[in-house]
Design a protein around this motif. Structure first.
Motif, PDB file in Angstrom:
ATOM      1  N   GLY A  95      37.392  84.235  31.990  1.00  0.00           N
ATOM      2  CA  GLY A  95      38.570  85.233  31.187  1.00  0.00           C
ATOM      3  C   GLY A  95      38.893  84.598  30.047  1.00  0.00           C
ATOM      4  N   ARG A  96      39.454  83.263  29.976  1.00  0.00           N
ATOM      5  CA  ARG A  96      39.853  82.824  29.063  1.00  0.00           C
ATOM      6  C   ARG A  96      38.939  82.865  27.860  1.00  0.00           C
ATOM      7  NH1 ARG A  96      42.958  79.943  32.816  1.00  0.00           N
ATOM      8  NH2 ARG A  96      41.400  78.266  33.329  1.00  0.00           N
ATOM      9  N   LYS A  97      37.883  82.294  28.144  1.00  0.00           N
ATOM     10  CA  LYS A  97      36.693  82.322  27.153  1.00  0.00           C
ATOM     11  C   LYS A  97      36.398  83.617  26.419  1.00  0.00           C
ATOM     12  CE  LYS A  97      35.917  77.597  27.745  1.00  0.00           C
ATOM     13  NZ  LYS A  97      35.996  76.665  26.410  1.00  0.00           N
ATOM     14  N   LEU A  98      36.299  84.582  27.392  1.00  0.00           N
ATOM     15  CA  LEU A  98      35.921  85.817  26.867  1.00  0.00           C
ATOM     16  C   LEU A  98      37.076  86.260  25.956  1.00  0.00           C
ATOM     17  CD1 LEU A  98      34.477  87.671  29.866  1.00  0.00           C
ATOM     18  CD2 LEU A  98      33.113  86.917  27.847  1.00  0.00           C
ATOM     19  N   ASP A  99      38.576  85.881  26.172  1.00  0.00           N
ATOM     20  CA  ASP A  99      39.365  86.240  25.450  1.00  0.00           C
ATOM     21  C   ASP A  99      39.197  85.707  23.882  1.00  0.00           C
ATOM     22  OD1 ASP A  99      40.361  87.969  27.527  1.00  0.00           O
ATOM     23  OD2 ASP A  99      41.767  86.606  28.332  1.00  0.00           O
ATOM     24  N   ASP A 100      39.073  84.464  24.226  1.00  0.00           N
ATOM     25  CA  ASP A 100      38.970  83.440  22.964  1.00  0.00           C
ATOM     26  C   ASP A 100      37.906  84.059  21.926  1.00  0.00           C
ATOM     27  OD1 ASP A 100      40.930  81.992  23.848  1.00  0.00           O
ATOM     28  OD2 ASP A 100      39.579  80.151  24.432  1.00  0.00           O
ATOM     29  N   ALA A 101      36.863  84.290  22.543  1.00  0.00           N
ATOM     30  CA  ALA A 101      35.722  85.028  21.819  1.00  0.00           C
ATOM     31  C   ALA A 101      35.876  86.270  21.226  1.00  0.00           C
ATOM     32  CB  ALA A 101      34.515  85.179  22.811  1.00  0.00           C
ATOM     33  N   ARG A 102      36.843  87.308  21.905  1.00  0.00           N
ATOM     34  CA  ARG A 102      37.205  88.410  21.358  1.00  0.00           C
ATOM     35  C   ARG A 102      37.984  88.079  20.252  1.00  0.00           C
ATOM     36  NH1 ARG A 102      40.189  91.950  25.573  1.00  0.00           N
ATOM     37  NH2 ARG A 102      41.365  89.900  25.703  1.00  0.00           N
ATOM     38  N   ARG A 103      38.850  87.164  20.001  1.00  0.00           N
ATOM     39  CA  ARG A 103      39.978  86.924  19.065  1.00  0.00           C
ATOM     40  C   ARG A 103      39.031  86.652  17.769  1.00  0.00           C
ATOM     41  NH1 ARG A 103      42.305  83.719  22.760  1.00  0.00           N
ATOM     42  NH2 ARG A 103      43.848  84.708  23.639  1.00  0.00           N
ATOM     43  N   LEU A 104      37.736  86.073  17.912  1.00  0.00           N
ATOM     44  CA  LEU A 104      36.947  85.340  17.024  1.00  0.00           C
ATOM     45  C   LEU A 104      36.007  86.780  16.513  1.00  0.00           C
ATOM     46  CD1 LEU A 104      35.892  82.074  18.085  1.00  0.00           C
ATOM     47  CD2 LEU A 104      37.247  82.805  16.230  1.00  0.00           C
ATOM     48  N   ASP A 105      35.476  87.662  17.613  1.00  0.00           N
ATOM     49  CA  ASP A 105      34.560  88.626  17.380  1.00  0.00           C
ATOM     50  C   ASP A 105      34.839  89.800  18.029  1.00  0.00           C
ATOM     51  OD1 ASP A 105      32.500  90.078  16.558  1.00  0.00           O
ATOM     52  OD2 ASP A 105      31.072  89.082  17.692  1.00  0.00           O
ATOM     53  N   PRO A 106      35.854  90.455  17.779  1.00  0.00           N
ATOM     54  CA  PRO A 106      35.996  91.862  18.683  1.00  0.00           C
ATOM     55  C   PRO A 106      34.956  92.801  18.923  1.00  0.00           C
ATOM     56  CG  PRO A 106      37.732  91.609  16.863  1.00  0.00           C
ATOM     57  CD  PRO A 106      36.489  90.574  16.614  1.00  0.00           C
TER      58      PRO A 106
ATOM     59  N   ASP B 153      28.807  94.108  24.370  1.00  0.00           N
ATOM     60  CA  ASP B 153      27.887  93.626  24.917  1.00  0.00           C
ATOM     61  C   ASP B 153      27.732  93.744  26.294  1.00  0.00           C
ATOM     62  OD1 ASP B 153      26.094  91.476  25.950  1.00  0.00           O
ATOM     63  OD2 ASP B 153      25.675  90.931  24.115  1.00  0.00           O
ATOM     64  N   PRO B 154      26.465  94.065  26.855  1.00  0.00           N
ATOM     65  CA  PRO B 154      26.418  94.451  28.285  1.00  0.00           C
ATOM     66  C   PRO B 154      26.932  93.357  29.292  1.00  0.00           C
ATOM     67  CG  PRO B 154      24.469  95.325  26.980  1.00  0.00           C
ATOM     68  CD  PRO B 154      25.300  94.585  25.987  1.00  0.00           C
ATOM     69  N   ARG B 155      26.423  92.448  28.710  1.00  0.00           N
ATOM     70  CA  ARG B 155      26.822  90.785  29.592  1.00  0.00           C
ATOM     71  C   ARG B 155      28.495  90.751  29.701  1.00  0.00           C
ATOM     72  NH1 ARG B 155      23.298  86.049  27.574  1.00  0.00           N
ATOM     73  NH2 ARG B 155      24.127  85.220  29.463  1.00  0.00           N
ATOM     74  N   VAL B 156      29.052  90.853  28.340  1.00  0.00           N
ATOM     75  CA  VAL B 156      30.381  90.856  28.319  1.00  0.00           C
ATOM     76  C   VAL B 156      31.154  91.842  29.310  1.00  0.00           C
ATOM     77  CG1 VAL B 156      32.641  90.967  26.918  1.00  0.00           C
ATOM     78  CG2 VAL B 156      30.605  89.958  26.280  1.00  0.00           C
ATOM     79  N   VAL B 157      30.730  92.947  29.102  1.00  0.00           N
ATOM     80  CA  VAL B 157      31.216  94.189  30.148  1.00  0.00           C
ATOM     81  C   VAL B 157      31.154  93.868  31.566  1.00  0.00           C
ATOM     82  CG1 VAL B 157      30.759  96.452  30.804  1.00  0.00           C
ATOM     83  CG2 VAL B 157      30.721  96.010  28.444  1.00  0.00           C
ATOM     84  N   ARG B 158      29.924  93.518  32.082  1.00  0.00           N
ATOM     85  CA  ARG B 158      29.729  92.904  33.402  1.00  0.00           C
ATOM     86  C   ARG B 158      30.525  91.814  33.549  1.00  0.00           C
ATOM     87  NH1 ARG B 158      24.064  90.936  33.220  1.00  0.00           N
ATOM     88  NH2 ARG B 158      24.004  92.886  31.716  1.00  0.00           N
ATOM     89  N   ALA B 159      30.588  90.838  32.814  1.00  0.00           N
ATOM     90  CA  ALA B 159      31.581  89.510  33.174  1.00  0.00           C
ATOM     91  C   ALA B 159      33.062  90.040  33.414  1.00  0.00           C
ATOM     92  CB  ALA B 159      31.499  88.568  32.085  1.00  0.00           C
ATOM     93  N   ARG B 160      33.485  90.906  32.533  1.00  0.00           N
ATOM     94  CA  ARG B 160      34.899  91.637  32.700  1.00  0.00           C
ATOM     95  C   ARG B 160      35.065  92.384  33.891  1.00  0.00           C
ATOM     96  NH1 ARG B 160      38.380  89.791  28.880  1.00  0.00           N
ATOM     97  NH2 ARG B 160      37.650  89.452  26.914  1.00  0.00           N
ATOM     98  N   ALA B 161      33.902  92.954  34.330  1.00  0.00           N
ATOM     99  CA  ALA B 161      33.893  93.556  35.870  1.00  0.00           C
ATOM    100  C   ALA B 161      34.184  92.845  36.862  1.00  0.00           C
ATOM    101  CB  ALA B 161      32.916  94.610  35.826  1.00  0.00           C
ATOM    102  N   GLN B 162      33.397  91.471  36.620  1.00  0.00           N
ATOM    103  CA  GLN B 162      33.476  90.495  37.689  1.00  0.00           C
ATOM    104  C   GLN B 162      34.682  89.935  37.851  1.00  0.00           C
ATOM    105  OE1 GLN B 162      30.280  87.926  36.627  1.00  0.00           O
ATOM    106  NE2 GLN B 162      29.306  87.988  38.393  1.00  0.00           N
TER     107      GLN B 162
END
Length: 190
Positions: A153-164, A169-178
């Motif tokens: 979650g931390r890494k996805l949040d950091d990536a979102r700050r750089l590239d909302p 991306d389907p992989r991001v959606v799947r990871a957030r669901a996990q």
């Protein structure tokens, strides 16, 4: 050495310091015992016995030339003086060898006033590139794969700050669901 009150140019000051350094090294070598000089010469791969032989040969040659110029006879005090000259020549050779060895160990120096500090240069520190959003997302997927959902979650949040826009991306959606379905829910930090 200098006139009192006279300021030396940087090059002159540097040369004076080098001369003083050589004089100090010569004094240090002359203060060594014969055994210590031999040991220092061996460290430089020189042969102390060979250096002594050359000094003695020089002394004999000087004796021979002096005898030839005096009609074949050299007074005893002169012979002792020539022996001292030969010994001094051997010591000078040892000093030169030691000076060259110590100078090479110290490495190159930069003259005073050149803008350099004179200290050895340190290698440049490699620059570290900040992680990109795709890199952070790959790290997040790896964290999710091993079950570290907080890190994911931390890494996805950091990536979102750089590239909302990458959040779709389907992989991001799947990871957030996990992350949401895990026992350790991740809370977005402001």
């Amino acid at each position: 050495m200098t006139t009192p009150g006279k300021k030396l140019a940087p090059e002159e000051a540097w040369e004076a310091l080098e001369r003083m350094s050589v004089d100090d090294e010569i004094d240090d070598v002359l203060a060594l015992s014969d055994e210590a000089v031999d040991e220092e010469l061996r460290k430089t791969s020189a042969n102390p016995g060979r250096i002594r032989e050359r000094g003695e040969a020089l002394g004999r040659e000087l004796d021979r030339k002096a005898a030839a110029s005096k009609g074949g006879r050299v007074p005893a005090p002169r012979r002792a003086w020539l022996a001292w000259v030969a010994a001094a020549a051997a010591a000078a050779a040892a000093v030169v060898i030691l000076f060259v060895v110590f100078k090479n160990k110290a490495g190159p120096t930069t003259p005073i006033g050149s803008g350099d500090t004179g200290f050895p240069r340190q290698p440049p520190v490699p620059s570290v590139e900040p992680p990109t959003a795709p890199d952070l997302r790959e790290q997040a997927y790896a964290a999710c794969d091993i079950g570290d959902f907080a890190e994911c979650g931390r890494k996805l949040d950091d990536a979102r700050r750089l590239d909302p826009s990458g959040e779709t991306d389907p992989r991001v959606v799947r990871a957030r669901a996990q992350i949401k379905g895990s026992d350790k829910p991740h809370r977005d930090k402001p």
